[in-house]
Scaffold this motif. Structure first.
Motif, PDB file in Angstrom:
ATOM      1  N   HIS A  75       1.003  -1.101  -0.075  1.00 58.04           N
ATOM      2  CA  HIS A  75      -0.014  -0.058  -0.110  1.00 58.04           C
ATOM      3  C   HIS A  75       0.907   1.242   0.033  1.00 58.04           C
ATOM      4  O   HIS A  75       0.446   2.171   0.534  1.00 58.04           O
ATOM      5  CB  HIS A  75      -1.003   0.080   1.120  1.00 58.04           C
ATOM      6  N   PHE A  80      -1.204  -2.491   6.144  1.00 59.79           N
ATOM      7  CA  PHE A  80      -2.413  -2.485   7.033  1.00 59.79           C
ATOM      8  C   PHE A  80      -3.059  -3.910   6.274  1.00 59.79           C
ATOM      9  O   PHE A  80      -3.084  -4.128   4.999  1.00 59.79           O
ATOM     10  CB  PHE A  80      -3.291  -1.503   6.532  1.00 59.79           C
ATOM     11  N   PRO A  82      -6.378  -5.934   6.255  1.00 61.13           N
ATOM     12  CA  PRO A  82      -8.081  -5.865   6.496  1.00 61.13           C
ATOM     13  C   PRO A  82      -8.534  -7.213   7.399  1.00 61.13           C
ATOM     14  O   PRO A  82      -7.804  -8.427   7.257  1.00 61.13           O
ATOM     15  CB  PRO A  82      -8.646  -5.964   5.529  1.00 61.13           C
ATOM     16  N   ALA A 227      -2.685   7.502   6.374  1.00 63.30           N
ATOM     17  CA  ALA A 227      -3.910   6.861   6.680  1.00 63.30           C
ATOM     18  C   ALA A 227      -4.884   8.036   6.834  1.00 63.30           C
ATOM     19  O   ALA A 227      -6.088   7.599   6.856  1.00 63.30           O
ATOM     20  CB  ALA A 227      -3.548   6.008   7.875  1.00 63.30           C
ATOM     21  N   HIS A 228      -4.550   9.109   7.278  1.00 60.99           N
ATOM     22  CA  HIS A 228      -5.369   9.870   7.986  1.00 60.99           C
ATOM     23  C   HIS A 228      -5.514  11.455   7.023  1.00 60.99           C
ATOM     24  O   HIS A 228      -6.336  12.275   7.429  1.00 60.99           O
ATOM     25  CB  HIS A 228      -5.353  10.308   9.407  1.00 60.99           C
ATOM     26  N   HIS A 381      -5.499   7.788   2.200  1.00 62.58           N
ATOM     27  CA  HIS A 381      -6.728   8.299   2.678  1.00 62.58           C
ATOM     28  C   HIS A 381      -7.340   9.320   1.704  1.00 62.58           C
ATOM     29  O   HIS A 381      -8.418   9.604   1.676  1.00 62.58           O
ATOM     30  CB  HIS A 381      -6.660   8.768   3.972  1.00 62.58           C
ATOM     31  N   TYR A 387      -6.362   0.874   1.047  1.00 60.80           N
ATOM     32  CA  TYR A 387      -5.692   0.219   2.009  1.00 60.80           C
ATOM     33  C   TYR A 387      -6.454  -0.438   3.004  1.00 60.80           C
ATOM     34  O   TYR A 387      -6.041  -1.567   3.514  1.00 60.80           O
ATOM     35  CB  TYR A 387      -4.690   1.048   2.748  1.00 60.80           C
ATOM     36  N   GLN A 388      -7.626  -0.070   3.500  1.00 54.83           N
ATOM     37  CA  GLN A 388      -8.420  -0.483   4.510  1.00 54.83           C
ATOM     38  C   GLN A 388      -9.178  -1.540   3.968  1.00 54.83           C
ATOM     39  O   GLN A 388      -9.723  -2.453   4.892  1.00 54.83           O
ATOM     40  CB  GLN A 388      -9.509   0.626   4.885  1.00 54.83           C
ATOM     41  N   TYR A 389      -9.366  -1.860   2.714  1.00 54.88           N
ATOM     42  CA  TYR A 389     -10.355  -3.103   2.176  1.00 54.88           C
ATOM     43  C   TYR A 389      -9.510  -4.055   1.303  1.00 54.88           C
ATOM     44  O   TYR A 389     -10.017  -5.105   1.195  1.00 54.88           O
ATOM     45  CB  TYR A 389     -11.193  -2.361   1.322  1.00 54.88           C
TER      46      TYR A 389
END
Length: 443
Positions: A75, A80, A82, A227-228, A381, A387-389
């Motif tokens: 990523h 990360f 999931p 990420a944010h 983000h 990246y979260q999925y």
């Protein structure tokens, strides 16, 4: 002088044929006399002066493909995994990660570095043919590469171009060394002497602790922003903290020794024309494969058996690099030799799956930077936030999609241009302080 689709070189009514099969394919005649065939040297190739070697571009393209796969799985340094995935996909992810890491992590970078050294030799050789000294011009070229690195670093905190620019300056004196000296110095550097110094220091002074992890200071902040944060926050963080993260990691990961060594080996391969197809080079690459296989078996066996017995923190961290980097080099050598032998076996034209990546490799600078811009927009983000999925398998498939898009664009671009857009800018700026004649004759 022209060339038809078969690769046969011809001039008016006088045609030069590399093999008898070429004669049959072009003329349609089945009766072939020895007089009709003009003998060619055992290399069985006819090339123009300074013509690009397709095998090098194809190999560089495959290295870039492996890089985009690896970066997508990571990523782009936003690690990360999931938790929502079904068990079968989690298991598949584990096998995907382990396989891709074993085959390509550190090896794609090493291949890219090897070919960087080869390109350095080609530039020096072409300059000598014009009666020029290219060393100062190459130093200027590395300064320009550092500028491209700043563009790349705005988007991706894993840039290697600034590190390449620094190491490129280090090998300028090596351009005047003998082949023997090149191989000796490269061999010493590939053994990771800095890590062995740490290991010996810890052996004689058990109080000495170095965990080789100073990059983590910068990594935590870089991951948090990725990420944010929004696009602007990411760029601001990357241009400072991100480059400290990337280059500190590269030094601590052993690349400060490995990269100049690979540059030198690439120079040596260019000097000795090891990418040219002939019987001697086929034997050379066969020996490379066998030697690398034996070396891998020995070093890897020592590594996996000794490492679990270590307890000192310095030994744990540096022993893995002292032997791990040579292991990576042996795997890279096997992969490169197999690629080249396959290319030679296919009449020095490569198999279709190899030729596919030629345009991708010819636009390596453009594709390297743009694949990162696309990748962070997909995973970070500020973009799609995937990246979260996406675990390793889905992320690798996304990497293939990025490659496919870039490959189609590379083919379209090169159908009407001689080189990629960033390659063109780099070349023009390289010769900006020079004469018009130098610009016209630059390769």
């Amino acid at each position: 002088m022209g060339k038809d689709g078969s690769g046969v070189v011809y001039s008016g009514k006088s045609t030069i044929f590399v093999t008898k099969m070429d004669y049959v394919r072009v003329t349609g005649e089945q009766q072939i006399s020895n007089v009709a065939i003009k003998p060619i040297l055992s290399t069985m190739i006819v090339t123009k002066k300074n013509q690009r070697l397709d095998v090098v571009d194809a190999l560089r393209g495959f290295a870039l493909l492996a890089i985009v796969m690896l970066h997508s799985i990571e990523h782009y340094n936003l690690f990360f995994i999931p938790k929502w995935q079904p068990d079968w996909l989690t298991t598949l992810d584990q096998y995907t990660m382990e396989t891709v890491w074993f085959l390509f992590a550190g090896k794609a970078y090493a291949t890219f570095s090897l070919l960087f050294g080869f390109s350095f030799y080609i530039q020096m050789r072409n300059a000598r043919r014009r009666g020029d000294d290219f060393r100062l011009r190459f130093a200027w070229r590395m300064l320009l590469l550092a500028c491209f690195a700043q563009l790349h670093a705005l988007f991706y905190n894993g840039d290697i171009l600034l590190f390449y620019a620094f190491c490129g300056l280090l090998i300028i004196p090596a351009s005047s060394w003998s082949n023997r000296t090149l191989l000796i110095v490269a061999g010493v550097l590939l053994c990771q002497p800095i890590d062995w110094i740490h290991l010996l220091t810890a052996h004689f002074n058990p109080a000495y602790i170095d965990t080789n992890s100073h990059f983590l200071i910068y990594a935590k902040d870089a991951e948090r922003i990725a990420a944010h944060g929004n696009l602007w926050e990411m760029m601001v963080n990357n241009i400072g903290n991100g480059q400290l993260y990337s280059n500190t990691w590269q030094v601590e990961a052993g690349r400060i020794c490995q990269t100049p060594a690979l540059f030198m080996l690439g120079m040596w391969l260019g000097r000795t024309e090891k990418f040219v197809c002939n019987a001697a080079n086929k034997r050379f690459w066969q020996r490379v494969f066998v030697t690398a296989l034996v070396a891998f078996a020995i070093i890897f066996t020592i590594k996996v058996n000794v490492a679990p017995m270590l307890t000192h923190k310095t030994w744990i961290s540096h022993f893995s690099l002292a032997l791990g980097m040579p292991v990576n080099f042996t795997i890279m050598a096997m992969l490169v030799s197999m690629f080249i032998l396959c290319w030679f076996h296919a009449n020095n034209r490569g198999y279709r799956f190899q030729r596919m990546t030629i345009p991708y490799g010819r636009m390596s600078l453009t594709n390297y930077i743009t694949q990162s811009i696309i990748g962070v927009a997909v995973f970070y983000h500020f973009g799609l936030g995937l990246y979260q999925y996406c675990g390793p398998t889905l992320s690798m498939l996304i990497g293939f999609v990025i490659f496919g898009i870039q490959l189609m664009w590379s083919r379209a671009w090169l159908s009407s241009h001689r080189q990629g857009p960033l390659e063109w800018v780099w070349k023009k700026l390289t010769w900006l302080p020079g004469s018009k004649q130098a610009q016209a004759t630059a390769s």
